[in-house]
Design a protein around this motif. Structure first.
Motif, mmCIF file in Angstrom:
data_model
loop_
_atom_site.group_PDB
_atom_site.id
_atom_site.type_symbol
_atom_site.label_atom_id
_atom_site.label_comp_id
_atom_site.label_asym_id
_atom_site.label_seq_id
_atom_site.Cartn_x
_atom_site.Cartn_y
_atom_site.Cartn_z
ATOM 1 N N ARG A 141 0.807 -1.321 -0.116
ATOM 2 C CA ARG A 141 -0.064 -0.035 0.054
ATOM 3 C C ARG A 141 0.917 1.267 -0.118
ATOM 4 O O ARG A 141 0.449 2.490 -0.464
ATOM 5 N N GLY A 142 2.173 1.267 0.341
ATOM 6 C CA GLY A 142 3.051 2.351 0.530
ATOM 7 C C GLY A 142 3.038 3.136 1.682
ATOM 8 O O GLY A 142 3.328 4.272 1.470
ATOM 9 N N HIS A 143 2.658 2.684 2.650
ATOM 10 C CA HIS A 143 2.396 3.516 3.829
ATOM 11 C C HIS A 143 2.003 2.437 5.153
ATOM 12 O O HIS A 143 1.499 1.588 5.015
ATOM 13 N N GLY A 144 2.434 3.074 6.449
ATOM 14 C CA GLY A 144 2.255 2.358 7.578
ATOM 15 C C GLY A 144 3.093 2.695 8.645
ATOM 16 O O GLY A 144 3.987 3.041 8.314
ATOM 17 N N LYS A 145 2.449 2.356 9.729
ATOM 18 C CA LYS A 145 3.352 2.881 11.183
ATOM 19 C C LYS A 145 3.630 1.457 11.985
ATOM 20 O O LYS A 145 2.781 0.751 12.346
ATOM 21 N N ILE A 146 4.819 1.267 12.618
ATOM 22 C CA ILE A 146 5.065 0.229 13.199
ATOM 23 C C ILE A 146 5.730 0.845 14.250
ATOM 24 O O ILE A 146 6.660 1.546 14.469
ATOM 25 N N VAL A 147 5.233 0.464 15.814
ATOM 26 C CA VAL A 147 5.855 0.808 16.940
ATOM 27 C C VAL A 147 6.199 -0.004 17.842
ATOM 28 O O VAL A 147 5.348 -0.780 18.280
ATOM 29 N N ASN A 148 7.379 -0.236 17.942
ATOM 30 C CA ASN A 148 8.140 -1.478 19.055
ATOM 31 C C ASN A 148 8.326 -0.849 20.371
ATOM 32 O O ASN A 148 8.591 0.341 20.521
ATOM 33 N N ILE A 149 7.955 -1.595 21.454
ATOM 34 C CA ILE A 149 7.914 -1.384 22.677
ATOM 35 C C ILE A 149 9.258 -1.841 23.248
ATOM 36 O O ILE A 149 9.384 -2.888 23.521
ATOM 37 N N CYS A 150 10.194 -0.896 23.355
ATOM 38 C CA CYS A 150 11.226 -1.216 23.818
ATOM 39 C C CYS A 150 11.381 -0.858 25.498
ATOM 40 O O CYS A 150 10.542 -1.348 26.178
ATOM 41 N N ALA A 238 2.221 7.233 15.924
ATOM 42 C CA ALA A 238 1.234 6.521 14.914
ATOM 43 C C ALA A 238 0.737 7.324 13.916
ATOM 44 O O ALA A 238 -0.136 6.875 13.134
ATOM 45 N N SER A 239 0.793 8.623 13.758
ATOM 46 C CA SER A 239 0.020 9.685 13.300
ATOM 47 C C SER A 239 1.109 10.065 12.108
ATOM 48 O O SER A 239 2.117 10.125 12.291
ATOM 49 N N PRO A 240 0.499 10.985 11.268
ATOM 50 C CA PRO A 240 0.953 11.596 10.181
ATOM 51 C C PRO A 240 2.020 12.534 10.769
ATOM 52 O O PRO A 240 3.122 13.025 9.965
ATOM 53 N N ALA A 241 1.863 12.921 12.112
ATOM 54 C CA ALA A 241 2.668 14.161 12.513
ATOM 55 C C ALA A 241 4.373 13.556 12.447
ATOM 56 O O ALA A 241 5.257 14.076 12.534
ATOM 57 N N SER A 242 4.332 12.077 12.378
ATOM 58 C CA SER A 242 5.935 11.310 12.583
ATOM 59 C C SER A 242 6.132 11.018 11.302
ATOM 60 O O SER A 242 7.127 10.069 11.310
ATOM 61 N N ASP A 243 5.581 11.638 9.963
ATOM 62 C CA ASP A 243 5.934 10.737 8.856
ATOM 63 C C ASP A 243 7.509 10.934 8.375
ATOM 64 O O ASP A 243 7.832 10.403 7.399
ATOM 65 N N PHE A 244 8.159 11.820 8.889
ATOM 66 C CA PHE A 244 9.608 11.920 8.642
ATOM 67 C C PHE A 244 10.671 11.449 9.932
ATOM 68 O O PHE A 244 11.705 11.753 9.996
ATOM 69 N N VAL A 245 9.842 10.859 10.842
ATOM 70 C CA VAL A 245 10.469 10.307 11.907
ATOM 71 C C VAL A 245 10.570 8.668 11.515
ATOM 72 O O VAL A 245 9.651 7.964 11.424
ATOM 73 N N ASN A 246 11.875 8.315 11.497
ATOM 74 C CA ASN A 246 12.081 6.784 11.256
ATOM 75 C C ASN A 246 13.399 6.197 12.142
ATOM 76 O O ASN A 246 14.499 6.781 12.084
ATOM 77 N N GLY A 247 13.092 5.045 12.408
ATOM 78 C CA GLY A 247 14.143 4.273 13.115
ATOM 79 C C GLY A 247 14.642 4.824 14.292
ATOM 80 O O GLY A 247 15.778 4.606 14.901
ATOM 81 N N GLN A 248 13.642 5.846 15.162
ATOM 82 C CA GLN A 248 14.117 6.101 16.360
ATOM 83 C C GLN A 248 13.755 5.630 17.586
ATOM 84 O O GLN A 248 12.665 4.854 17.571
ATOM 85 N N ILE A 249 14.146 5.652 18.678
ATOM 86 C CA ILE A 249 13.789 5.251 19.978
ATOM 87 C C ILE A 249 13.537 6.370 21.111
ATOM 88 O O ILE A 249 14.456 7.077 21.259
#
Length: 260
Positions: A141-150, A238-249
């Motif tokens: 689909r070309g989009h999606g959010k995955i949030v891992n709980i570290c 989980a929202s569009p607010a973080s569309d350029f946030v990636n690979g961050q803890i």
């Protein structure tokens, strides 16, 4: 002349969000927060009865649409089947929260093989299975959010929980690896790393006055975290607010990892 306001950057209304290990504790709080924000929430655990009771509680409290799917996130085939069912019965999953976790405290020389494997499978391998299976459709689909709980143990060690720290350290790097592989396809994969929160998982420590006193001195905020204090971070990731946030803890720990 009428106008329609465009959705805000934190809007997740109507999006389907899966939260693993969501029948209690942090997972329950995160699922409730997503439901309050208007998401269609899919709960997960292995206990059908407990999961259904939690589904009713969140639905009644928030008025949201809440589904319950019981499956074992440490079983690759079960995860694959669940991903197919959820996408078909609920809709495209746009948010995945890998929250399932377990703790086992023992001196490392006394840590049994089975206990080590259980900690690693529950805390790390499950996130790989769930992330992989739901990312397949997200990539298409070309989009999606995955949030891992570290955890703060993704960064810090402590005696008696070395395998837990290893699993959460691995999850930190799995998060970054998922980013490396899937960001080119429009996915954002990040992690929340809670500090010490008052949950069922930490009840033995919460009830230990000596440990609680140590925690208050070690944490600049001077107290245990409350599970609802994790919701804002999740809504951001989980929202569009973080569309350029990636690979961050994102460490939500009262300042614990910021000081010595």
């Amino acid at each position: 002349m009428s106008s329609t306001a465009s959705p805000g950057p934190f809007d997740i209304s109507g999006k389907v969000a899966l939260v693993t290990g969501s029948s209690r504790g942090i997972g329950s709080a995160l699922a409730t927060g997503l439901a309050e924000a208007g998401a269609v929430v899919v709960l997960n655990s292995r206990n059908v009865d407990v999961l259904e009771a939690e589904r009713r509680r969140i639905a009644d409290a928030t008025g949201a649409t809440v589904h319950a799917f019981a499956f074992d996130v440490t079983d690759s085939a079960a995860v694959r089947d669940a991903a197919t069912r959820i996408e078909a019965e609920v809709g495209p999953v746009e948010i995945v929260v890998n929250n399932t976790g377990v703790q086992h405290r023992a001196p490392l020389l006394e840590f049994g093989d089975d206990d080590f494997r259980r900690v690693m499978d529950t805390n790390l391998t499950s996130a790989f299975y769930v992330g992989r299976e739901f990312a397949r459709a997200m990539v298409e689909r070309g989009h999606g959010k995955i949030v891992n709980i570290c955890s703060v143990q993704s960064e810090l060690g402590r005696a008696g929980i070395a395998p837990y720290a290893a699993s959460k350290g691995g999850l930190k790097m799995l998060t970054r690896g998922m980013c490396a592989d899937w960001a080119p396809f429009g996915l954002q994969i990040n992690a929340i790393a809670p500090g010490y929160f008052d949950t069922e998982l930490t009840s033995a420590l919460v009830n230990d006055p000596e440990f609680t006193a140590w925690l208050a001195k070690r944490t600049p905020a001077g107290r245990w975290g409350r599970t609802e204090e994790l919701i804002g971070s999740l809504l951001f990731l989980a929202s569009p607010a973080s569309d350029f946030v990636n690979g961050q803890i994102l460490y939500v720990d009262g300042g614990m990892t910021a000081v010595v």
